[in-house]
Motif scaffolding. Structure first.
Motif, PDB file in Angstrom:
ATOM      1  N   PHE A   1      33.237  30.717  31.097  1.00 56.12           N
ATOM      2  CA  PHE A   1      34.325  31.277  32.472  1.00 56.12           C
ATOM      3  C   PHE A   1      35.334  32.496  31.646  1.00 56.12           C
ATOM      4  CE2 PHE A   1      34.738  26.885  32.525  1.00 56.12           C
ATOM      5  CZ  PHE A   1      33.719  26.380  33.483  1.00 56.12           C
ATOM      6  N   PHE A   2      35.523  33.760  32.412  1.00 53.13           N
ATOM      7  CA  PHE A   2      36.210  34.722  32.231  1.00 53.13           C
ATOM      8  C   PHE A   2      37.769  34.062  32.330  1.00 53.13           C
ATOM      9  CE2 PHE A   2      31.930  36.625  31.862  1.00 53.13           C
ATOM     10  CZ  PHE A   2      32.441  37.669  30.819  1.00 53.13           C
ATOM     11  N   ILE A   3      38.790  34.541  32.251  1.00 56.33           N
ATOM     12  CA  ILE A   3      39.942  34.076  32.969  1.00 56.33           C
ATOM     13  C   ILE A   3      40.652  34.402  32.730  1.00 56.33           C
ATOM     14  CG2 ILE A   3      41.917  31.812  33.170  1.00 56.33           C
ATOM     15  CD1 ILE A   3      39.536  29.924  32.671  1.00 56.33           C
ATOM     16  N   THR A   4      41.327  34.971  32.770  1.00 53.82           N
ATOM     17  CA  THR A   4      42.165  36.732  33.447  1.00 53.82           C
ATOM     18  C   THR A   4      43.895  35.944  33.535  1.00 53.82           C
ATOM     19  OG1 THR A   4      41.547  38.704  33.892  1.00 53.82           O
ATOM     20  CG2 THR A   4      43.642  38.555  33.776  1.00 53.82           C
ATOM     21  N   PHE A   5      44.935  36.207  33.339  1.00 51.38           N
ATOM     22  CA  PHE A   5      45.965  35.200  33.339  1.00 51.38           C
ATOM     23  C   PHE A   5      46.741  35.989  32.725  1.00 51.38           C
ATOM     24  CE2 PHE A   5      45.363  34.199  29.097  1.00 51.38           C
ATOM     25  CZ  PHE A   5      46.669  33.719  28.230  1.00 51.38           C
TER      26      PHE A   5
ATOM     27  N   GLY B   1      33.483  33.545  41.637  1.00 57.59           N
ATOM     28  CA  GLY B   1      34.967  33.881  40.932  1.00 57.59           C
ATOM     29  C   GLY B   1      35.727  34.247  42.327  1.00 57.59           C
ATOM     30  N   LEU B   2      37.035  33.891  41.028  1.00 59.17           N
ATOM     31  CA  LEU B   2      38.656  33.590  42.108  1.00 59.17           C
ATOM     32  C   LEU B   2      39.942  34.679  41.348  1.00 59.17           C
ATOM     33  CD1 LEU B   2      38.941  30.327  41.748  1.00 59.17           C
ATOM     34  CD2 LEU B   2      38.448  30.875  43.813  1.00 59.17           C
ATOM     35  N   ARG B   3      40.449  35.366  43.087  1.00 60.80           N
ATOM     36  CA  ARG B   3      41.390  36.402  42.188  1.00 60.80           C
ATOM     37  C   ARG B   3      42.515  35.957  43.122  1.00 60.80           C
ATOM     38  NH1 ARG B   3      39.860  42.015  43.361  1.00 60.80           N
ATOM     39  NH2 ARG B   3      40.212  41.561  45.420  1.00 60.80           N
ATOM     40  N   PHE B   4      43.715  35.679  42.486  1.00 63.65           N
ATOM     41  CA  PHE B   4      44.656  35.708  43.312  1.00 63.65           C
ATOM     42  C   PHE B   4      45.717  36.322  43.090  1.00 63.65           C
ATOM     43  CE2 PHE B   4      42.745  32.264  40.957  1.00 63.65           C
ATOM     44  CZ  PHE B   4      43.462  30.502  41.978  1.00 63.65           C
TER      45      PHE B   4
ATOM     46  N   ASP C   1      49.830  29.149  37.301  1.00 62.65           N
ATOM     47  CA  ASP C   1      50.055  30.184  38.368  1.00 62.65           C
ATOM     48  C   ASP C   1      49.805  31.218  38.379  1.00 62.65           C
ATOM     49  OD1 ASP C   1      51.284  27.668  40.480  1.00 62.65           O
ATOM     50  OD2 ASP C   1      52.960  27.805  39.743  1.00 62.65           O
ATOM     51  N   SER C   2      49.898  31.361  36.243  1.00 55.44           N
ATOM     52  CA  SER C   2      49.844  32.801  35.943  1.00 55.44           C
ATOM     53  C   SER C   2      47.447  32.804  35.911  1.00 55.44           C
ATOM     54  CB  SER C   2      49.738  32.373  34.257  1.00 55.44           C
ATOM     55  OG  SER C   2      48.919  32.165  33.411  1.00 55.44           O
ATOM     56  N   ILE C   3      47.246  32.329  36.368  1.00 54.60           N
ATOM     57  CA  ILE C   3      46.388  32.971  36.396  1.00 54.60           C
ATOM     58  C   ILE C   3      45.741  33.742  37.422  1.00 54.60           C
ATOM     59  CG2 ILE C   3      43.545  31.939  37.020  1.00 54.60           C
ATOM     60  CD1 ILE C   3      44.060  29.303  35.510  1.00 54.60           C
ATOM     61  N   GLN C   4      45.338  35.014  36.948  1.00 59.21           N
ATOM     62  CA  GLN C   4      44.706  36.351  38.094  1.00 59.21           C
ATOM     63  C   GLN C   4      43.348  36.020  38.770  1.00 59.21           C
ATOM     64  OE1 GLN C   4      46.302  39.507  35.821  1.00 59.21           O
ATOM     65  NE2 GLN C   4      48.593  38.723  36.497  1.00 59.21           N
TER      66      GLN C   4
ATOM     67  N   ARG D   1      43.809  26.228  42.683  1.00 55.73           N
ATOM     68  CA  ARG D   1      43.758  26.412  40.948  1.00 55.73           C
ATOM     69  C   ARG D   1      43.689  24.440  41.145  1.00 55.73           C
ATOM     70  NH1 ARG D   1      48.475  29.959  42.834  1.00 55.73           N
ATOM     71  NH2 ARG D   1      48.214  31.724  41.348  1.00 55.73           N
ATOM     72  N   GLY D   2      43.491  23.912  42.300  1.00 57.12           N
ATOM     73  CA  GLY D   2      43.361  22.249  42.153  1.00 57.12           C
ATOM     74  C   GLY D   2      41.466  22.375  41.254  1.00 57.12           C
ATOM     75  N   LEU D   3      40.692  23.391  41.985  1.00 56.71           N
ATOM     76  CA  LEU D   3      39.140  23.740  41.501  1.00 56.71           C
ATOM     77  C   LEU D   3      39.606  23.907  40.518  1.00 56.71           C
ATOM     78  CD1 LEU D   3      36.841  25.004  43.366  1.00 56.71           C
ATOM     79  CD2 LEU D   3      36.963  25.760  41.552  1.00 56.71           C
ATOM     80  N   ILE D   4      40.080  24.405  40.108  1.00 60.69           N
ATOM     81  CA  ILE D   4      40.170  25.286  38.164  1.00 60.69           C
ATOM     82  C   ILE D   4      40.758  24.183  37.182  1.00 60.69           C
ATOM     83  CG2 ILE D   4      41.152  26.524  36.706  1.00 60.69           C
ATOM     84  CD1 ILE D   4      41.671  28.542  39.183  1.00 60.69           C
TER      85      ILE D   4
END
Length: 154
Positions: free
Chosen positions: A37-41, A111-114, A98-101, A16-19
């Motif tokens: 960017f594609f950001i899913t939250f 890509g990152l997936r949380f 914290d809401s980013i998926q 999340r710090g990277l984002i």
């Protein structure tokens, strides 16, 4: 009960710090080259802010695209706000980190997936050290499809 290092949450915080760092760079200098960017939250996150009509249309999650037009990008330690165009209707969103998926930059296949984690679980009997971390850095296949690295494991 033994204490252990919570690598999953440490990785989530680092990514999340990277984002935050990437968005700060974009705020200061714009999107370089073909980056977008594609950001899913999670739209149900208590700190997420979006117009009522968007919340009704996306009651659980929403994917936004930062590419050709965006405005008023503000980046804080807890999240970012941005104005995006939804069919000629500019709307301002606030997205807590914290809401980013998922966070995907298809131009460089990043890509990152949380995965959601219950922070209330202090002693989880289902923990398996052979399981991959709940945070995955993934290459992208085509467009916004994210491919799991698990598919390449033997």
């Amino acid at each position: 009960m033994s204490r252990s290092i919570d690598y999953g949450n440490l990785m989530h915080r680092a990514m999340r710090g990277l984002i935050q760092e990437v968005l700060t760079e974009v705020r200061d200098n714009g999107l370089p080259g073909a980056h977008h960017f594609f950001i899913t939250f999670d739209t149900t996150h208590p700190d997420a802010k979006l117009a009522d009509w968007l919340k009704e249309r996306y009651p659980a999650e929403m994917t936004v695209v930062m590419q050709h037009w965006y405005d008023n990008l503000e980046v804080t330690d807890d999240g970012f706000s941005i104005t995006l165009n939804f069919g000629d209707a500019p709307e301002t969103l606030y997205v807590p980190y914290d809401s980013i998926q998922t966070f995907v930059d298809p131009s460089v296949e990043f890509g990152l997936r949380f995965e959601t984690q219950d922070s209330d679980d202090t002693d989880d009997d289902d923990d398996d050290p052979s399981d991959p971390a709940s945070l995955e850095v993934e290459p992208e296949k085509t467009e916004a499809d994210v491919v799991s690295l698990d598919s390449f494991r033997k």
